[in-house]
Design an enzyme around this catalytic site. Sequence first.
Site, PDB file in Angstrom:
ATOM      1  N   CYS A  17       0.845  -1.198   0.000  1.00 29.47           N
ATOM      2  CA  CYS A  17       0.000   0.000   0.000  1.00 29.47           C
ATOM      3  C   CYS A  17       0.881   1.249   0.000  1.00 29.47           C
ATOM      4  O   CYS A  17       2.110   1.170   0.038  1.00 29.47           O
ATOM      5  CB  CYS A  17      -0.930   0.020   1.218  1.00 29.47           C
ATOM      6  SG  CYS A  17      -0.057   0.183   2.787  1.00 29.47           S
ATOM      7  N   CYS A  20       3.292   1.586   2.844  1.00 28.46           N
ATOM      8  CA  CYS A  20       4.524   0.809   2.632  1.00 28.46           C
ATOM      9  C   CYS A  20       5.519   1.633   1.824  1.00 28.46           C
ATOM     10  O   CYS A  20       6.714   1.671   2.137  1.00 28.46           O
ATOM     11  CB  CYS A  20       4.220  -0.493   1.892  1.00 28.46           C
ATOM     12  SG  CYS A  20       3.209  -1.664   2.818  1.00 28.46           S
ATOM     13  N   ASP A 427       9.452  29.821 -30.499  1.00 29.29           N
ATOM     14  CA  ASP A 427      10.573  30.263 -31.313  1.00 29.29           C
ATOM     15  C   ASP A 427      10.160  30.132 -32.781  1.00 29.29           C
ATOM     16  O   ASP A 427       9.354  29.269 -33.128  1.00 29.29           O
ATOM     17  CB  ASP A 427      11.788  29.383 -31.013  1.00 29.29           C
ATOM     18  CG  ASP A 427      12.944  29.675 -31.945  1.00 29.29           C
ATOM     19  OD1 ASP A 427      13.358  30.841 -32.022  1.00 29.29           O
ATOM     20  OD2 ASP A 427      13.409  28.733 -32.613  1.00 29.29           O
ATOM     21  N   ASP A 626      13.913  24.903 -30.241  1.00 32.73           N
ATOM     22  CA  ASP A 626      14.657  23.748 -30.747  1.00 32.73           C
ATOM     23  C   ASP A 626      16.159  23.947 -30.765  1.00 32.73           C
ATOM     24  O   ASP A 626      16.894  23.036 -31.147  1.00 32.73           O
ATOM     25  CB  ASP A 626      14.187  23.405 -32.167  1.00 32.73           C
ATOM     26  CG  ASP A 626      14.686  24.421 -33.190  1.00 32.73           C
ATOM     27  OD1 ASP A 626      14.775  25.619 -32.838  1.00 32.73           O
ATOM     28  OD2 ASP A 626      14.985  24.022 -34.323  1.00 32.73           O
ATOM     29  N   ASP A 630      17.714  28.744 -27.426  1.00 34.60           N
ATOM     30  CA  ASP A 630      16.429  28.723 -26.705  1.00 34.60           C
ATOM     31  C   ASP A 630      16.572  28.142 -25.297  1.00 34.60           C
ATOM     32  O   ASP A 630      15.605  28.162 -24.526  1.00 34.60           O
ATOM     33  CB  ASP A 630      15.398  27.879 -27.471  1.00 34.60           C
ATOM     34  CG  ASP A 630      15.127  28.418 -28.864  1.00 34.60           C
ATOM     35  OD1 ASP A 630      15.026  29.645 -29.004  1.00 34.60           O
ATOM     36  OD2 ASP A 630      15.013  27.607 -29.805  1.00 34.60           O
TER      37      ASP A 630
END
Length: 736
Positions: A17, A20, A427, A626, A630
């Site tokens: 559970c 635990c 961008d 990308d 950036d």
Amino acid sequence: MAQKTVNQRFPVLEMSCAVCAANVERTAASLPGVRRASVNFASNLLDITYDPSILSPEDIQSAIRSAGYDLIIEQDDTLRRQEETQRSHYRQLKRHVIGAWSLSLPVAVLGMVPIDGFPSQWIMLILTLMVMVLFGRSFYIHAFKQIRRGPTGMDTLVALSTSIAFLFSLFNTLWPSFWYERGLTPHVYYEAACVIIAFVLLGKLLEERAKGNTTSAIKKLMRLQPQTARVWREDTEEDVPITTLQIGETVIVRPGEKIPVDGLLIDGNSFVDESMITGEPMPAEKSVGDPVVAGTINQRGAFRMKATRVGNDTLLAQIIRTVQQAQGSKAPVQRIADRIASIFVPTVIGIAIVTFIIWMIAGGSEYFSYALLSMVSVLVIACPCALGLATPTALMVGIGRGAQQQILIRDATALENMCRVDTIVLDKTGTLTQGRPTVTEWLWTAPEEAQYKSLLYSAELRSEHPLGAAIVHFLQEEGIGGTEIGRFESLTGRGVSFTAEGRSYWAGNRHLMQERGLSLPPDVASLTEAWQAEGKSTIFFGSETLLIAVIVISDPLKPSTRSALERLRKRGLEVCMLTGDSLRTASSLARSLGITRFEAEVLPADKENYIARLQAEGRTVAMVGDGINDSQALARADVGIAMGGGTDIAMEVASITLMNSDLNALSNAYELSRDTVRAIRQNLFWAFIYNLIGIPIAAGILYPLWGILLNPMVASAAMAFSSVSVVLNSLRLKWK
């Protein structure tokens, strides 16, 4: 000097559970040298950062074992080892469920239909004892360890409730006269003890099965990885396990086979299905020098490749690792459930004791059976599993679903935050546009002749300018071949000049054309001005004093850009654009896309500052980029999103990576986040409501009004259903 730490993930065994999981996490976090420890109950994984000079995996395993659990510390093929262990555990659990129910049903029948003169109680005693010892012993072993070591869990509740029911029944079987002398009839509750165990085991079986479905995305990714590779060693082909493959070795791949590792083609050519990485349906053509990725499928030709990344360094292995780490991470909303789970079991035990006392005060010794049954029902119906599973199961399914859609989510926080985003900053180059110069227009101002294209092709092959490369690529696609040219000269900042067959030719910008004493015809001049107003580049090509053609080059929009932006706006998101390009180019593109907020000619630091200004306005910002330029803005944003075709640095900084170039994945990521967070909230709501309603009913709150008293067997069935229902609700995300 800063201490060096390592981050590792170990599968945890024998957790039942959320409490635990909290116990394992607390035990690991208390070890010397541990910087951070986190346990995910749904994935059964311990994510730990520690100092290896102070602590070893064996030390961690020893500490977890002393707390009553276990770890798999072998790092070779951990995912498969964990899967094998889980399958073995599932099979054992299935055997226990069948055995428990086989013995519990006769006990239940004998308990409901007593037969005069038949030793029912003794048979029920023996069968119940067999159920507890043979099939339910793990509950008592774990409960003993939990009580001895600290915080208690679900096993404690099950062990207490069944032990109380069994011991009370055993006393009544051995000494019934104790009650007869007091004018009371002794009752036995063997059926409650063994049926509770059977129901809890059944619930755990269904829960394990459902939890297994939440990791289906990881399993599918794992199946993409071939187990063997065909290598060229000592002038012969040899099939070897991929675990033995070394960087630099030559691998042979035949048609229809999966590529075993990342590498570069050194011989042959083919078409490779890379859809599992890029999402693109069309096979990619590969020739000598081109890269190939592990798990992709070779379709047509055979080829040889040099292994460049093997084992855990391949792109596929990194994707699997990223998805698994994300599935194991905790979302901020889970902290609430974790805090509640840590005090849940002691609270329930306290409520059970208070329930017993109230019943005894209200009814005296005659209500002893009711008091006992109500206390047992409270212990059984209150299960922390539903709380523990509410968040991680939804996250695991959501992150797995994203991986199947080429949306790679690095952590749970990003998934939770994505649906809160109200501003998307994009961008331009490589995100909105394709990221490479492309010839989009070709205007002939002199009679078109094929030889002109061949001449220009041969000249631009020698040029190092990116616009020249765009012209070469365009002519290659038209099937234009080269021809012999004479003197070639690169004119810095203007273009190129060359000779062929006794004539001189040139290609370049307007300044180069004007140097040749040429001016544009009025109709061509107006077209050129319009193209330049749109931010497009124009190349003029001529011979001596003759203008032959005007070539227009631009970075075209991705096919999905317009539809993707429209989808984002429909969801109420504001779209902004940042670019290092000129203001004229930026304003033209922004106008055509309906973007009202943009900035041009920005440096990397300017992009980060722009994100910070938006956040200062109270906006929740996602940045999509990308490139290396950036990376600062991606790190600053509330959610950083990298395009899969971009640089490794951008993808490393971003918390979400779109593995293909389709910008519609942005909307998909937003919807995925929204659906996942909604499922988490639903799960937490039902887990809380279930306990808020179930515990008072189990305590007997309805008995004074309508005489309704919850049977412990019904309580155990309800407890099992609560956990399974939470997992099933999370699994709905797979098909939504």
